[in-house]
Design a protein around this motif. Structure first.
Motif, PDB file in Angstrom:
ATOM      1  N   PHE A  95       0.808  -1.217   0.000  1.00 22.18           N
ATOM      2  CA  PHE A  95       0.000   0.000   0.000  1.00 22.18           C
ATOM      3  C   PHE A  95       0.843   1.269   0.000  1.00 22.18           C
ATOM      4  O   PHE A  95       1.638   1.495   0.912  1.00 22.18           O
ATOM      5  N   ALA A  96       0.625   2.087  -1.011  1.00 23.29           N
ATOM      6  CA  ALA A  96       1.097   3.469  -0.994  1.00 23.29           C
ATOM      7  C   ALA A  96      -0.025   4.297  -0.370  1.00 23.29           C
ATOM      8  O   ALA A  96      -1.160   4.272  -0.858  1.00 23.29           O
ATOM      9  N   SER A  97       0.270   5.007   0.689  1.00 22.58           N
ATOM     10  CA  SER A  97      -0.785   5.607   1.502  1.00 22.58           C
ATOM     11  C   SER A  97      -0.763   7.126   1.444  1.00 22.58           C
ATOM     12  O   SER A  97       0.226   7.759   1.811  1.00 22.58           O
ATOM     13  N   GLN A  98      -1.879   7.692   0.983  1.00 25.14           N
ATOM     14  CA  GLN A  98      -2.063   9.138   1.000  1.00 25.14           C
ATOM     15  C   GLN A  98      -2.443   9.594   2.403  1.00 25.14           C
ATOM     16  O   GLN A  98      -3.247   8.948   3.079  1.00 25.14           O
ATOM     17  N   GLU A  99      -1.875  10.700   2.849  1.00 19.00           N
ATOM     18  CA  GLU A  99      -2.295  11.293   4.111  1.00 19.00           C
ATOM     19  C   GLU A  99      -3.292  12.409   3.836  1.00 19.00           C
ATOM     20  O   GLU A  99      -3.352  12.969   2.740  1.00 19.00           O
ATOM     21  N   ARG A 100      -4.089  12.715   4.844  1.00 26.02           N
ATOM     22  CA  ARG A 100      -5.247  13.600   4.666  1.00 26.02           C
ATOM     23  C   ARG A 100      -4.886  14.954   4.062  1.00 26.02           C
ATOM     24  O   ARG A 100      -5.628  15.494   3.248  1.00 26.02           O
ATOM     25  N   HIS A 101      -3.732  15.483   4.424  1.00 24.59           N
ATOM     26  CA  HIS A 101      -3.372  16.827   3.969  1.00 24.59           C
ATOM     27  C   HIS A 101      -2.832  16.837   2.540  1.00 24.59           C
ATOM     28  O   HIS A 101      -2.688  17.912   1.944  1.00 24.59           O
TER      29      HIS A 101
END
Length: 505
Positions: A95-101
């Motif tokens: 998983f490549a994970s995007q953060e909320r910001h």
């Protein structure tokens, strides 16, 4: 023809059948060239004598967390992929994970490529975790990921405050993925139920690790699974509900499948073999139960395990993945984040357990290869479906991975004949970078003798262990995922024929 490798004297298993003993596999240029008898060899041909053992496709573990920023003490690509091949897994999807910001996925993607490039013992691909699904991302960036990068799956969370998306966002993402032929994976738990219970537990001083299993009851998974299925039905989108642990939630999936909805399900080893009793820890170290903290949590009753085994056998579950989500135990930045000022705080314990290396053997040990027909939990073709073939189809690797047939990559697991592969799982035999295994002391009836990746022997249990090189693993650009269960194009309950045409764009 001159073969690079010939595997002889084995019993080949595919997703549909067990082939007769004695067929040989000829490999050329990393691909399976043919299956036949009396294949010719030259002095340059490597020959593996399977000695009558079963041969299955290389495992595909489609749910693996490696080198994520929110798990700094977990496995990186080197240790995680090394562990994979030692357990018979030749392909992982992490998983490549995007953060909320973050308002673009592209920097995240480049960072994850940098972490994995030339760092993997096995072949690999990426899913994307979406937490901030802007219109720009859905309309402009997802098509680039699918068409140019071969990333054709996303994961969404219905829980965890930093990561969860609301129902409207779920619908918008499903619609975008449906247009692109991408697979939508969903972590289904009711976030508000969980938050309410955690507040009450903490107010009452119930903060030991065991209360993690109280904080996330089955009903939270049941409700969210039903809701996810309803949302997907509304927009006619294929979905996969990941790491399912509840019989009722599994029943929602089963009912959807009988209506031919494209609803897929995944479960994991820890939900088949472990109960919440493990989270109570050892008498001399109650906090050691933190090793078993994962979400959804381990369930309380043996009946819960039996229900999931029925789903394994009857086809409800499409894939069997590890959800390898490790954090070290004896590390201040790992599981022991859950000790705050000397007080256990279950809500602060990083979620997840290691399992990429043990996944294949745990399930294989329950098949007819190791047990009598009366005792076996599943047949060998079903084992192949769950551990390899279905994941290849669903995640855009069909025709390349997941089967033993001419034209496919020569990814193979050659098991030990008879009972020669028996062993007991222990931390000191494993190759991951974590300091424990939740399956310590469990007896395995077999373990991969050889793992072959694209024609190269990368694991030889009795002849040196890990033989592969870290740089041998290749990044996989995947195609569109297939609908393995059900079909699109149906109408939702109560809808008119073609009703969606009035509002779907």
């Amino acid at each position: 023809m001159d073969f690079d490798l010939v595997v002889k004297n084995g019993q080949i298993v595919t997703a549909s059948e067990i082939l007769p003993l004695g067929l040989e596999i000829g490999v050329k240029g990393g691909k399976i060239s043919c299956i036949g008898t009396s294949l010719p060899t030259t002095p340059a041909t490597k020959v593996i004598d399977a000695e009558g053992a079963y041969i299955t496709p290389g495992g595909i573990d489609s749910h693996v967390h490696l080198a994520q920023a929110n798990s700094p003490t977990g496995d990186d690509w080197e240790t995680g992929s090394r562990s994979a091949i030692a357990g018979g897994t030749t392909t992982i999807i992490a998983f490549a994970s995007q953060e909320r910001h973050e308002e673009s996925l592209m920097p995240v993607l480049q960072d994850y490529h940098a972490k994995s490039r030339a760092q993997s013992y096995c072949d690999y691909g990426f899913h994307f975790i979406l937490t901030n699904p802007t219109k720009h991302i859905l309309q402009e960036e997802l098509p680039i990921l699918a068409e140019e990068e071969g990333i054709t799956s996303v994961k969404l969370y219905m829980t965890y405050e930093p990561m969860k998306v609301n129902d409207r966002e779920l619908l918008e993402i499903m619609l975008a993925c449906r247009k692109l032929g991408m697979t939508t994976m969903i972590h289904a738990e009711n976030s508000d139920m969980i938050a309410l219970i955690i507040e009450g537990l903490e107010a009452n001083g119930n903060t030991e690790p065991f209360f993690h299993s109280i904080a996330r009851p089955r009903i939270a998974e049941d409700e969210a699974s039903y809701r996810a299925i309803s949302l997907a039905e509304l927009v006619d989108a294929p979905i996969l509900i990941v790491h399912m642990s509840s019989e009722t939630a599994m029943g929602h999936v089963r009912k959807a499948q009988t209506r031919l909805l494209p609803v897929h399900a995944e479960t994991c080893p820890h939900y088949l073999f472990l109960l919440s009793e493990e989270i109570k820890g050892k008498p001399h170290d109650h906090f050691s139960g933190a090793k078993h903290v994962c979400s959804p949590p381990l369930r309380h009753h043996a009946e819960d395990l039996e229900a999931l085994w029925r789903g394994i056998a009857n086809g409800t579950f499409t894939v069997f993945s590890s959800d390898h989500a490790p954090s070290k135990y004896d590390h201040p930045g790992g599981k022991k984040l859950g000790i705050v000022d000397g007080i256990p705080r279950f809500a602060k314990i990083p979620n997840g357990v290691p399992g990429v290396e043990t996944r294949m053997s745990l399930l294989f040990s329950q098949t007819e290869a190791c047990l009598s027909p009366d005792e076996a939990r599943l047949g060998l073709p079903r084992f192949v479906q769950l551990t390899s073939t279905n994941a290849a189809k669903m995640y855009g690797l069909g025709g390349v991975k997941g089967s033993i047939a001419p034209g496919y990559d020569a990814d193979l697991v050659i098991w030990h004949p008879g009972n020669k592969g028996e062993c007991v799982i222990s931390q000191n035999m494993l190759h991951h970078g974590v300091d424990y295994t939740p399956f310590e002391g469990m007896k395995m009836r077999n373990w991969p003798r050889y793992t072959v990746l694209r024609g190269q022997i990368v694991w030889d249990k009795d002849g040196g262990g890990v033989l592969g090189e870290m740089k041998y693993g290749e990044y996989l650009k995947r195609g569109k995922g297939q609908v393995v269960v059900g079909k699109t194009g149906g109408r939702a309950h109560g809808m008119l024929e073609n009703e969606r045409r009035y509002w779907m764009q």
